[in-house]
Design an enzyme around this catalytic site. Structure first.
Site, PDB file in Angstrom:
ATOM      1  NE  ARG A 138      -0.720   2.053   3.295  1.00  0.00           N
ATOM      2  CZ  ARG A 138       0.610   2.715   3.571  1.00  0.00           C
ATOM      3  NH1 ARG A 138       1.612   2.169   3.935  1.00  0.00           N
ATOM      4  NH2 ARG A 138       0.414   4.143   3.438  1.00  0.00           N
ATOM      5  N   GLY A 139       0.174   2.500  -0.238  1.00  0.00           N
ATOM      6  CA  GLY A 139       0.937   3.601  -0.636  1.00  0.00           C
ATOM      7  C   GLY A 139       1.149   3.813  -1.999  1.00  0.00           C
ATOM      8  CB  ALA A 140       0.423   6.903  -3.905  1.00  0.00           C
ATOM      9  NE  ARG A 154      -6.169   0.735  -1.980  1.00  0.00           N
ATOM     10  CZ  ARG A 154      -5.588   1.408  -0.977  1.00  0.00           C
ATOM     11  NH1 ARG A 154      -4.202   1.364  -0.686  1.00  0.00           N
ATOM     12  NH2 ARG A 154      -6.428   2.106  -0.283  1.00  0.00           N
ATOM     13  CD  GLN A 209      -3.995   2.814   6.492  1.00  0.00           C
ATOM     14  OE1 GLN A 209      -4.472   3.268   7.605  1.00  0.00           O
ATOM     15  NE2 GLN A 209      -4.372   2.562   5.279  1.00  0.00           N
ATOM     16  CG  ASP A 244      -3.489   7.955  -2.006  1.00  0.00           C
ATOM     17  OD1 ASP A 244      -3.205   8.427  -0.784  1.00  0.00           O
ATOM     18  OD2 ASP A 244      -2.937   6.819  -2.173  1.00  0.00           O
ATOM     19  CG  ASN A 276      -2.980  11.497   1.912  1.00  0.00           C
ATOM     20  OD1 ASN A 276      -2.342  10.585   1.164  1.00  0.00           O
ATOM     21  ND2 ASN A 276      -2.420  11.851   3.134  1.00  0.00           N
ATOM     22  CE  LYS A 277      -5.673   5.795   3.945  1.00  0.00           C
ATOM     23  NZ  LYS A 277      -6.812   4.863   3.343  1.00  0.00           N
TER      24      LYS A 277
HETATM   25  O1  MRU Z   1      -4.780   3.115   1.669  1.00  0.00           O
HETATM   26  P1  MRU Z   1      -3.359   3.544   1.854  1.00  0.00           P
HETATM   27  O2  MRU Z   1      -2.703   3.057   3.121  1.00  0.00           O
HETATM   28  O3  MRU Z   1      -2.755   3.037   0.467  1.00  0.00           O
HETATM   29  O4  MRU Z   1      -3.270   5.047   1.794  1.00  0.00           O
HETATM   30  C1  MRU Z   1      -2.145   5.643   1.789  1.00  0.00           C
HETATM   31  C2  MRU Z   1      -2.093   7.142   1.768  1.00  0.00           C
HETATM   32  O5  MRU Z   1      -2.813   7.647   1.842  1.00  0.00           O
HETATM   33  C3  MRU Z   1      -0.628   7.686   1.616  1.00  0.00           C
HETATM   34  O6  MRU Z   1      -0.431   8.979   2.386  1.00  0.00           O
HETATM   35  C4  MRU Z   1      -0.273   8.138   0.322  1.00  0.00           C
HETATM   36  O7  MRU Z   1      -0.668   6.892  -0.621  1.00  0.00           O
HETATM   37  C5  MRU Z   1       1.042   8.606  -0.044  1.00  0.00           C
HETATM   38  S1  MRU Z   1       2.182   7.217   0.468  1.00  0.00           S
HETATM   39  C6  MRU Z   1       3.936   8.040   0.032  1.00  0.00           C
END
Ligand code: MRU
Length: 348
Positions: A48-50, A91, A198, A239, A249-250
């Site tokens: 996970r994480g963009a 996703r 997270q 994201d 973002n999250k």
């Molecule tokens: O659902 P996730 O855990 O993939 O969400 C991640 C985020 O919102 C991060 O802040 C984003 O992807 C940036 S990661 C460098």
């Protein structure tokens, strides 16, 4: 210092990832060989994480390409495109996933007349390049971000935008980790980041491992901590950044931005240029992933903590309007609102 979270196995038959759903309690590597495993790994946030899902997608498509048996180049490309479409659907919000997949498809299309071995070798190189370029972008973002901070600053962060979510330094955690190497002595407050934690499971873990002074708070405590003067900057990842600077973002990020505005605290969004999507005009055009409501009511609790059958609404991301963001930091520079035509000049 950096966990190697995504890599190919020695024989290139699988992509191996550190299963992020098990952290911090267990460090387990899992192997993804089939399309179904890869889809599941992304959809269930094992990876996970963009940026990390973009990197994973590059290696995944290479591994899948090795298994394709087609009569000719067009047949090969047709199967590869189907695999890419399937992974892209896992996703919808993080644009880096699409970016990684499209880059791999373009490489295949450009080299389709080569021998099978040469084509696969080009795909492998491209996947490695996606990861290495991400590491380089993160380092530059970290350097630029660190210039905006002072030794001893209190920093709030939300979700996890560290090495686990990227390659090496991370984005929002990059300036913090780089500052730690240089003795900045930051005091970081990590929002736990409901519902999937997270912040608690990954950010608190990564910062502690790096020796950073980190304090875990519930998301609902951010206003209180800000009002006490403990926060001098908010750093978050992203994201998808729309052409007008609105940023997904999250879930909970927008709330932190509203609070930061109220308390006069700079709010910085950090991300690689692969997260800027000039084909998305504004935040309203960003598709927000909606996830299973059991993540709110049951996940990570010993017993379900909501009445059985209660209605839930579980958007995984929110959009922070550009005007609430003090600056967007990419490897190509620091963009301060209002952006004028800076995005067009830089990213088109
Ligand atoms: O659902 P996730 O855990 O993939 O969400 C991640 C985020 O919102 C991060 O802040 C984003 O992807 C940036 S990661 C460098």
């Amino acid at each position: 210092m950096f966990v190697e979270n995504i890599h190919l196995t020695g024989d290139d038959s699988a992509v191996e990832i550190l299963d992020q759903t098990l952290l911090p309690g267990e460090k387990r590597l899992i192997r993804c060989t089939a399309l179904e495993d890869m889809y599941e790994a992304i959809a269930s946030l094992r990876v996970r994480g963009a940026p990390a899902i973009g990197i994973f997608a590059g290696y995944a498509l290479y591994v899948l390409a090795r298994h394709i048996r087609a009569a000719d180049g067009e047949g090969f490309l047709a199967v590869l495109r189907e695999h890419a479409a399937c992974l892209e659907a896992s996703r919808p919000t993080a644009v880096n996933l699409r970016h990684g997949l499209r880059r791999m498809l373009a490489t295949a299309e450009q080299n389709i007349s080569l021998s099978r071995d040469a084509l696969l070798s080009r795909l492998r190189q491209e996947a490695v390049a996606i990861q290495e370029e991400d590491a380089a972008m993160n380092l530059e973002i970290s350097r630029l971000g660190l210039r905006l901070l002072k030794p001893g600053d209190g920093i709030l962060t939300h979700c996890n935008a560290g090495p686990l979510a990227t390659s090496r330094y991370g984005t929002a955690l990059g300036p913090i980790l780089l500052g730690q190497e240089q003795g900045y002595g930051f005091h970081v407050y990590a929002d736990e980041t409901r519902p999937l934690l997270q912040g608690a499971r990954l950010t608190a873990y990564e910062l502690r491992e790096a020796g950073v002074d980190v304090t875990l708070i519930c998301d609902s405590m951010a206003a209180s901590v800000m009002s006490q003067g403990r926060i001098q900057a908010v750093l978050v990842g992203c994201d998808r950044i729309a052409a007008n600077g609105d940023t997904a973002n999250k879930i909970g990020t927008c709330g932190a931005a509203v609070l930061a505005k109220h308390y006069g605290i700079p709010f910085y969004v950090l991300g690689p240029s692969t997260t800027v999507d000039m084909s998305t005009a504004t935040g309203k055009d960003i598709v927000i992933e909606e996830r299973d409501g059991r993540e709110i009511a049951e996940r990570y609790f010993v017993r379900p903590q909501a009445p059985a059958g209660v209605k839930t609404y579980n958007p995984a991301f929110d959009v922070t309007p550009a005007e609430l963001i003090t600056a967007i930091i990419t490897e190509r520079g620091v963009f301060r609102y209002p952006y004028g035509d800076a995005f067009e000049r830089t990213f088109l």
